[in-house]
Design an enzyme around this catalytic site. Structure first.
Site, PDB file in Angstrom:
ATOM      1  N   TYR A   1     -48.695  -5.641   5.469  1.00 60.27           N
ATOM      2  CA  TYR A   1     -48.192  -4.445   5.782  1.00 60.27           C
ATOM      3  C   TYR A   1     -49.246  -3.437   5.313  1.00 60.27           C
ATOM      4  O   TYR A   1     -49.619  -3.549   4.115  1.00 60.27           O
ATOM      5  CB  TYR A   1     -46.958  -4.123   5.531  1.00 60.27           C
ATOM      6  CG  TYR A   1     -46.405  -2.493   5.670  1.00 60.27           C
ATOM      7  CD1 TYR A   1     -46.056  -2.082   7.118  1.00 60.27           C
ATOM      8  CD2 TYR A   1     -46.065  -1.661   4.780  1.00 60.27           C
ATOM      9  CE1 TYR A   1     -45.427  -1.053   7.324  1.00 60.27           C
ATOM     10  CE2 TYR A   1     -45.858  -0.368   4.923  1.00 60.27           C
ATOM     11  CZ  TYR A   1     -45.518  -0.224   6.221  1.00 60.27           C
ATOM     12  OH  TYR A   1     -45.032   1.010   6.637  1.00 60.27           O
TER      13      TYR A   1
ATOM     14  N   ASP B   1     -36.968   0.376   3.398  1.00 66.52           N
ATOM     15  CA  ASP B   1     -37.831   0.017   2.078  1.00 66.52           C
ATOM     16  C   ASP B   1     -37.262   0.560   0.819  1.00 66.52           C
ATOM     17  O   ASP B   1     -36.424   1.690   1.012  1.00 66.52           O
ATOM     18  CB  ASP B   1     -39.121   0.663   2.353  1.00 66.52           C
ATOM     19  CG  ASP B   1     -40.059  -0.129   3.513  1.00 66.52           C
ATOM     20  OD1 ASP B   1     -39.620  -1.077   3.802  1.00 66.52           O
ATOM     21  OD2 ASP B   1     -41.112   0.545   4.038  1.00 66.52           O
TER      22      ASP B   1
ATOM     23  N   ASP C   1     -37.467   2.556  -1.232  1.00 66.30           N
ATOM     24  CA  ASP C   1     -37.919   4.032  -1.728  1.00 66.30           C
ATOM     25  C   ASP C   1     -37.171   5.057  -1.176  1.00 66.30           C
ATOM     26  O   ASP C   1     -36.266   4.918  -0.379  1.00 66.30           O
ATOM     27  CB  ASP C   1     -39.433   4.196  -1.575  1.00 66.30           C
ATOM     28  CG  ASP C   1     -39.961   4.038  -0.155  1.00 66.30           C
ATOM     29  OD1 ASP C   1     -38.956   4.133   0.717  1.00 66.30           O
ATOM     30  OD2 ASP C   1     -40.995   3.870   0.249  1.00 66.30           O
TER      31      ASP C   1
ATOM     32  N   ARG D   1     -49.329   0.248   5.207  1.00 66.87           N
ATOM     33  CA  ARG D   1     -49.265   1.759   4.660  1.00 66.87           C
ATOM     34  C   ARG D   1     -48.455   1.438   3.322  1.00 66.87           C
ATOM     35  O   ARG D   1     -47.642   2.149   3.196  1.00 66.87           O
ATOM     36  CB  ARG D   1     -48.145   2.267   5.712  1.00 66.87           C
ATOM     37  CG  ARG D   1     -48.883   2.384   7.070  1.00 66.87           C
ATOM     38  CD  ARG D   1     -47.943   2.934   8.176  1.00 66.87           C
ATOM     39  NE  ARG D   1     -48.454   3.153   9.482  1.00 66.87           N
ATOM     40  CZ  ARG D   1     -48.619   4.224  10.081  1.00 66.87           C
ATOM     41  NH1 ARG D   1     -48.747   5.470   9.412  1.00 66.87           N
ATOM     42  NH2 ARG D   1     -49.196   4.250  11.134  1.00 66.87           N
TER      43      ARG D   1
ATOM     44  N   GLU E   1     -36.211  -1.523   8.331  1.00 64.46           N
ATOM     45  CA  GLU E   1     -37.013  -0.240   8.598  1.00 64.46           C
ATOM     46  C   GLU E   1     -38.123  -0.534   9.755  1.00 64.46           C
ATOM     47  O   GLU E   1     -38.353   0.206  10.500  1.00 64.46           O
ATOM     48  CB  GLU E   1     -37.915   0.158   7.386  1.00 64.46           C
ATOM     49  CG  GLU E   1     -38.646   1.165   7.603  1.00 64.46           C
ATOM     50  CD  GLU E   1     -39.052   2.001   6.294  1.00 64.46           C
ATOM     51  OE1 GLU E   1     -40.050   2.461   6.111  1.00 64.46           O
ATOM     52  OE2 GLU E   1     -38.244   1.954   5.296  1.00 64.46           O
ATOM     53  N   LYS E   2     -38.429  -1.940   9.851  1.00 67.88           N
ATOM     54  CA  LYS E   2     -39.679  -2.397  10.518  1.00 67.88           C
ATOM     55  C   LYS E   2     -39.371  -3.461  11.194  1.00 67.88           C
ATOM     56  O   LYS E   2     -38.537  -4.531  10.508  1.00 67.88           O
ATOM     57  CB  LYS E   2     -41.031  -1.983  10.169  1.00 67.88           C
ATOM     58  CG  LYS E   2     -41.227  -2.746   8.634  1.00 67.88           C
ATOM     59  CD  LYS E   2     -42.683  -2.039   8.134  1.00 67.88           C
ATOM     60  CE  LYS E   2     -42.612  -2.756   6.540  1.00 67.88           C
ATOM     61  NZ  LYS E   2     -41.717  -1.818   5.806  1.00 67.88           N
TER      62      LYS E   2
END
Length: 746
Positions: free
Chosen positions: A324, A105, A107, A326, A7-8
């Site tokens: 991280y 992630d 979720d 957020r 994702e990142k």
């Protein structure tokens, strides 16, 4: 070849290490290569939903006749321009892969983020899922050894997609409907409607009206002075609702009752009914997630939510000093506990001033924050193991780093402890209570320089030394008359807190439960709206809509307060209750719970939204928008429309609201249309003079400057150009002495 799509970038790097790779030597253009494994990364969402005009260009123009705009399902996606280069890398790697590992992630949004890419490129390769919430090496390796079929998570993806489509439909349809009907009244601004944003407007408006409509009233505090066992005690009356008139906060509101109680108690026998003693131990607060960090920064330094996010993002991305940012979680893993010594060493190298805080820290202490079971998609925000002694931090960056570092150090301090005593005194039918708090051990609180000081005790003697049953007298009851106050205005920090626990603003018990269930398993969120990634942007958007909300300094508040304007109050009155409360989010949470169980499909959910919006749009069309507009300026050309403010790519201008039927436009002059423009002459030839005859009726819609008619090379032919040249290159053919706007710009 196996391709991991993270994702990142930070997650991709952690996976590379987990695969026994070396990020420094294995890094290529947009990916890592470790043996036959490729690890690439996204920058959050790489795609976004088609806008209505992408399906049909007619939707670029706002008209009531085109509403409601129905959903297209399945939706089409487009690449976000700023991510195009990396998207191309991912697309090629998917094409060349033998198999894919989805590393979003763990979720709903993380599932959607990678799945939407796989769908967009028509992937047919097998896809596995890796669930990583802790970027430390061993947890990553454990996760890589526990891959699962990606198909197991398809309903989570569908739930996130349903919310995304629903939010887009909501915003496009209701914003256009209310704005267009308001323009008929001469109201110039856009009336934004959104599931989260409108609920925030509603909360702000409720507090604003509570303050505006507050009527002064009083309540009464009764304090008794007692002589018992040779001691003088002070205690406060606990009013009885059976015999006295109380408000919703259980405060005495009858002056007559207050006077009667005083008369019944003054000089009357009393006795000490009970003594309760207990020791209260309190551990250091859990480390920060983004919302609590934003709230704390707002209270301490007045930083906005966006400002704090920008600061912590830089500490994470640029300086590599924080984890991280957020994150919605306030817990850490056992691995973080094992690495605590390295983290604290990095803290003291980065901020030597914090070295003195370690004197009472015990790294063998285990705080409840270290709990693998409570970690969600991410863990709490803490310092990294990087030595930052070469980093140059701004004052604000240092403030935030020290705040986060101190919260981590506090986890290794002993709890604070206090001795608490409660004495209950009976005087006839009345009950008075005296309390006493004595600090035993300050523990972790010493790190916060007096922020946790107790109020002075009213009684100097030790209440615990008294004996139950001791007899005495009520010497005197005094009556303290107090004014009631309305609920406090919302501030940056309290709005963030409200978004984290929005369920308490939902009145329907079933909807409240549905919203709370959404955050089940996340001990930091309690029926929330918005996400850690979007809350700051919601507040920034609200602040920018100054026609609806004002953010101002107010006496008695450390932070600026949010208030709805007159237009904001009128707008909230127009919207249905379910839109200006978190009820819509609660209802959707209920639907999404069914989608995640496979009991409801996304297409059906989208159909529900379409049907709801059709009803709402028709209501707005039929009933209009009762909102107060500024004084209306009738269009001097068509005599039907009104002149309204617009913003073009070259700045503000004013135009008829009947455009394109009427194309009248005027330059801006200090916020108002310049209905009688005059040109200022300069020394030497001006651009207008170079062009030729300058018109006093024809203006450029791009920059609002006058157009000029100039002879062309061919005899008796002309063309029109903007006098703003060379910064504005707008030109037209000439038709009957006017710019040929029908043919368009040259």
């Amino acid at each position: 070849m196996r391709v991991f799509i993270a994702e990142k970038p930070s997650l991709a790097e952690a996976i590379c290490i987990g695969l026994n790779g070396n990020p420094k030597t294995d890094k290529k253009a947009g990916y890592y290569q470790t043996g036959s494994d490729i690890v690439t990364w996204c920058y959050g969402h790489m795609l976004k939903l088609f806008d209505p005009e992408d399906y049909d260009p007619k939707y670029k123009k706002w008209t009531l006749d085109d509403l409601p705009i129905k959903a297209t399902y399945p939706p089409k996606m487009k690449v976000i321009k700023k991510t195009q280069t990396q998207f191309n890398v991912i697309k090629k790697l998917i094409k060349d892969a033998d198999s894919i590992v989805h590393a979003g992630d763990p979720d709903e949004e993380g599932n959607l983020l990678i799945d939407e890419i796989l769908t967009h490129v028509n992937n047919t390769k097998s896809v596995s899922r890796v669930l990583i919430s802790d970027l430390n090496e061993q947890p990553v390796k454990d996760a890589l050894n526990a891959l699962r079929p990606n198909s197991e998570f398809k309903y989570l993806t569908q739930s996130a997609l349903a919310r995304s489509i629903g939010d887009q439909l909501f915003g496009y349809n209701l914003t256009r409907a209310y704005t267009l009907k308001a323009r008929e009244k001469g109201f110039e601004n856009v009336l934004n409607v959104g599931r989260v944003q409108s609920a925030l407007y509603g909360l702000i408006n409720q507090r604003t009206l509570a303050n505006l409509n507050h009527s002064e009233s009083f309540y009464y505090l009764l304090n008794g002075q007692f002589s018992i066992a040779g001691h003088t005690l002070h205690a406060r009356l606990m009013p009885n609702s059976d015999t006295s008139e109380l408000d919703e906060k259980k405060r005495l509101i009858s002056e007559l009752d207050a006077a009667l109680i005083k008369e019944l108690c003054d000089g009357k026998p009393s006795h000490l009914h009970t003594i309760e003693s207990k020791k209260e131990s309190k551990a250091a607060p859990l480390p920060f997630n983004l919302s609590t960090l934003q709230q704390t920064c707002a209270k301490k330094w007045g930083y906005t939510a966006t400002e704090t996010l920008d600061i912590v993002q830089k500490l994470y991305e640029t300086h590599k000093l924080l984890t991280y940012p957020r994150s919605d979680c306030r817990y850490l893993s056992d691995t973080h506990l094992q690495k605590s010594e390295d983290i604290i060493e990095a803290i003291t190298q980065t901020e030597p001033s914090l070295l003195s805080l370690l004197s009472d820290a015990d790294l063998n202490t285990t705080h409840s924050a270290f709990n693998n079971g409570n970690i969600t998609a991410h863990h709490a925000i803490i310092p990294t193991e990087k030595n930052g002694n070469t980093c140059t931090l701004s004052e604000k960056e240092s403030n935030v780093y020290r705040l986060v570092a101190t919260s981590f150090i506090a986890l290794f301090y002993p709890p604070s402890s206090r001795d608490k005593v409660k004495a209950t005194i009976h005087c006839g039918q009345q009950i008075f209570v005296a309390t006493q708090t004595t600090l035993d051990k300050q523990g972790w609180e010493v790190l916060y320089k007096g922020e946790y000081n107790d109020k002075a005790n009213e009684n100097s003697l030790d209440l615990a030394s008294l004996q139950e049953g001791s007899e005495g007298t009520c010497d005197l009851v005094t009556i303290d008359k107090k004014k009631t106050k309305p609920l406090k205005y919302f501030t940056e920090s309290t709005l963030l807190a409200a978004m984290s626990s929005a369920a308490k603003y939902v009145s329907d018990p079933q909807l409240k439960k549905a919203l709370e269930e959404k955050d089940k398993g996340n001990k930091s969120e309690h029926g929330s709206i918005g996400t850690e990634a979007t809350r700051a942007s919601h507040l920034t958007k609200i602040q920018s809509n100054t026609h609806l909300v004002s953010v101002v300094a107010e006496k008695g508040y450390k932070e600026k307060v949010y208030k709805t304007t007159t237009a904001g109050q009128e707008f909230c009155a127009l919207l249905p209750d379910e839109i200006i409360t978190p009820d819509t989010s609660a209802l959707w949470a209920n639907y999404q719970a069914s989608i995640k169980k496979g009991e409801l499909d996304t297409k059906t959910f989208v159909g529900y939204i379409d049907a709801y919006l059709e009803t709402q749009i028709q209501f707005v069309k039929d009933n209009g928008v009762a909102i107060t507009a500024a004084e209306r300026i009738i269009c001097p050309t068509c005599q039907k429309g009104s002149i309204t403010k617009r913003k073009g790519k070259n700045g503000v201008f004013h135009a008829c609201n009947r455009y394109p039927d009427c194309k009248t436009a005027f330059q801006d002059n200090k916020g108002k249309p310049d209905l009688n423009p005059t040109l200022k002459k300069k020394a030497g030839p001006t651009n207008a003079e170079k062009f030729g005859a300058v018109s006093d009726t024809e203006f450029c819609k791009q920059c609002s400057k006058p157009l000029a008619r100039k002879p062309a090379k061919k005899k008796d032919t002309f063309w029109w150009g903007c006098t703003g040249f060379p910064s504005c290159n707008v030109r037209f053919f000439d038709k009957d002495g006017k710019p040929d706007r029908d043919k368009g710009e040259l």
